[in-house]
Design a protein around this motif. Structure first.
Motif, PDB file in Angstrom:
ATOM      1  N   GLN A  73      70.952  23.407  60.819  1.00 22.92           N
ATOM      2  CA  GLN A  73      70.798  24.505  59.898  1.00 22.92           C
ATOM      3  C   GLN A  73      72.285  25.205  59.310  1.00 22.92           C
ATOM      4  OE1 GLN A  73      68.109  27.136  61.510  1.00 22.92           O
ATOM      5  NE2 GLN A  73      66.225  25.761  61.238  1.00 22.92           N
ATOM      6  N   ALA A  77      73.459  24.630  55.835  1.00 22.84           N
ATOM      7  CA  ALA A  77      74.371  26.271  54.562  1.00 22.84           C
ATOM      8  C   ALA A  77      75.329  26.013  54.064  1.00 22.84           C
ATOM      9  CB  ALA A  77      73.776  27.143  55.696  1.00 22.84           C
ATOM     10  N   THR A  80      74.853  25.350  50.611  1.00 19.31           N
ATOM     11  CA  THR A  80      74.502  26.904  50.034  1.00 19.31           C
ATOM     12  C   THR A  80      75.307  28.301  50.112  1.00 19.31           C
ATOM     13  OG1 THR A  80      71.690  26.279  51.104  1.00 19.31           O
ATOM     14  CG2 THR A  80      72.436  28.574  50.657  1.00 19.31           C
ATOM     15  N   GLY A  89      70.577  23.110  49.167  1.00 25.99           N
ATOM     16  CA  GLY A  89      69.829  23.102  50.585  1.00 25.99           C
ATOM     17  C   GLY A  89      68.841  22.680  50.968  1.00 25.99           C
ATOM     18  N   LEU A  91      64.917  22.935  52.634  1.00 36.52           N
ATOM     19  CA  LEU A  91      63.919  23.885  52.982  1.00 36.52           C
ATOM     20  C   LEU A  91      62.674  23.010  53.476  1.00 36.52           C
ATOM     21  CD1 LEU A  91      63.383  27.070  51.010  1.00 36.52           C
ATOM     22  CD2 LEU A  91      63.948  26.698  53.253  1.00 36.52           C
ATOM     23  N   ASP A 140      60.496  26.339  58.106  1.00 33.36           N
ATOM     24  CA  ASP A 140      61.238  27.436  57.975  1.00 33.36           C
ATOM     25  C   ASP A 140      61.279  28.784  57.335  1.00 33.36           C
ATOM     26  OD1 ASP A 140      64.399  26.524  58.398  1.00 33.36           O
ATOM     27  OD2 ASP A 140      63.217  24.962  56.847  1.00 33.36           O
ATOM     28  N   ASN A 272      68.510  31.277  54.656  1.00 32.72           N
ATOM     29  CA  ASN A 272      68.025  30.605  53.634  1.00 32.72           C
ATOM     30  C   ASN A 272      66.895  31.794  52.664  1.00 32.72           C
ATOM     31  OD1 ASN A 272      67.902  27.262  54.007  1.00 32.72           O
ATOM     32  ND2 ASN A 272      66.741  27.347  56.213  1.00 32.72           N
ATOM     33  N   LEU A 275      66.823  31.026  48.972  1.00 33.88           N
ATOM     34  CA  LEU A 275      65.960  30.380  48.782  1.00 33.88           C
ATOM     35  C   LEU A 275      64.593  30.347  48.595  1.00 33.88           C
ATOM     36  CD1 LEU A 275      66.988  26.514  50.022  1.00 33.88           C
ATOM     37  CD2 LEU A 275      67.555  27.320  47.931  1.00 33.88           C
TER      38      LEU A 275
END
Length: 286
Positions: A73, A77, A80, A89, A91, A140, A272, A275
């Motif tokens: 992760q 990231a 991102t 990114g 999800l 996520d 996240n 997002l």
């Protein structure tokens, strides 16, 4: 250690077999096996026991999973972080079946137009099973029925929309709810499901009793059975119901108490968050 190898390790765990992981990763089974073997050699432990076509993670493997997920992760990231809008990114979103047929198609269209660099992996399941996977850090975020319990403080809950309870019947049936329950086979939305408990509560409050033809936790299947004239049912009215069952009549139960609430759940401490907030804004039409 190559982070791609860790991604393959997690794919085998999530998919349950090397072959399924290979399809998910768009690689050959031998490539996935070689990555697992390389990790086993580097770590000095056996990560999977092979049983037939399945691959069962060992105890040592499961000890590595939480940190492996965090590493993957964090690497994902990085892109991102470089995007000032945070719209880059991957999800992993879990969603119940009616969300897949109702919410996801228009959401995907908006996402492709406004954030083409976001990659969604959409995993279907029941509300209860998806919640478990969220808590196990395998997903996520999840879009599910509002849980019948208080979620822990480490989980953020956002209400996306509500769905009214509806009595659905074949167009040939002109009876009221109570009359139909006694005269026509009743297909019951599984009372043990998170959404089915609302139907059970309504029937109890209205003092309606019957002997169900069957219990189903698949709302699409219930709608199709009703459309085919097999029986009647009480279900939440979701976006897309009449697209899959056009030979039905719908009578709404216009009481807020029995509405099914669809919520988004995700960890408060997530990398996240930008997002996820963007997805919520798309759902709300912002």
């Amino acid at each position: 250690m190559d982070v791609r190898f860790l991604k393959s390790l997690l794919a085998v765990i999530d998919k349950g077999s090397i072959a399924d992981a290979a399809r998910h990763e768009n690689l050959t089974s031998s490539a996935i096996s070689q990555r697992i073997q390389a990790l086993e050699k580097e770590l000095g432990v056996t990560l999977f026991s092979r049983i037939g076509h399945s691959a069962k993670p060992t105890e040592n493997c499961m000890r590595l999973v939480p940190r492996a997920r965090k590493i993957v992760q964090e690497i994902q990231a990085l892109k991102t972080d470089l995007d000032p809008l945070g719209l880059t990114g991957e999800l992993r979103i879990g969603a119940i079946s009616t969300v897949l047929t109702g919410l996801i198609p228009p959401l995907m269209k908006k996402l492709m137009a406004q954030a083409p660099d976001v990659k969604l992996s959409i995993i279907p399941g029941t509300s209860a099973s998806l919640y478990e996977r969220l808590m196990a850090e395998e997903l996520d975020a999840v879009v599910v029925v509002n849980p019948p319990f208080d979620v822990p403080k480490m989980v953020k809950k956002v209400t996306l929309y509500t769905e009214p309870l509806a009595f659905i019947k074949p167009k040939s049936v002109s009876l009221t709810i109570k009359e139909a329950m006694q005269a026509v086979p009743y297909i019951q939305y599984d009372p043990h499901s998170w959404g089915g408990r609302l139907v059970t509560e309504y029937l109890h409050d209205e003092k309606i009793t019957m002997d169900p033809l069957c219990d189903l936790d698949g709302l699409e299947a219930i709608a199709i059975l009703v459309s085919e004239g097999v029986g009647v049912s009480l279900v939440p009215y979701w976006k897309g119901l009449e697209k899959i069952a056009n030979n039905i009549m719908v009578n709404y139960v216009d009481i807020k108490k029995y509405q099914r609430e669809i919520v988004l759940l995700y960890p408060v401490q997530t990398i996240n968050h930008r997002l996820i907030n963007f997805l919520v804004s798309l759902v709300n039409g912002e």
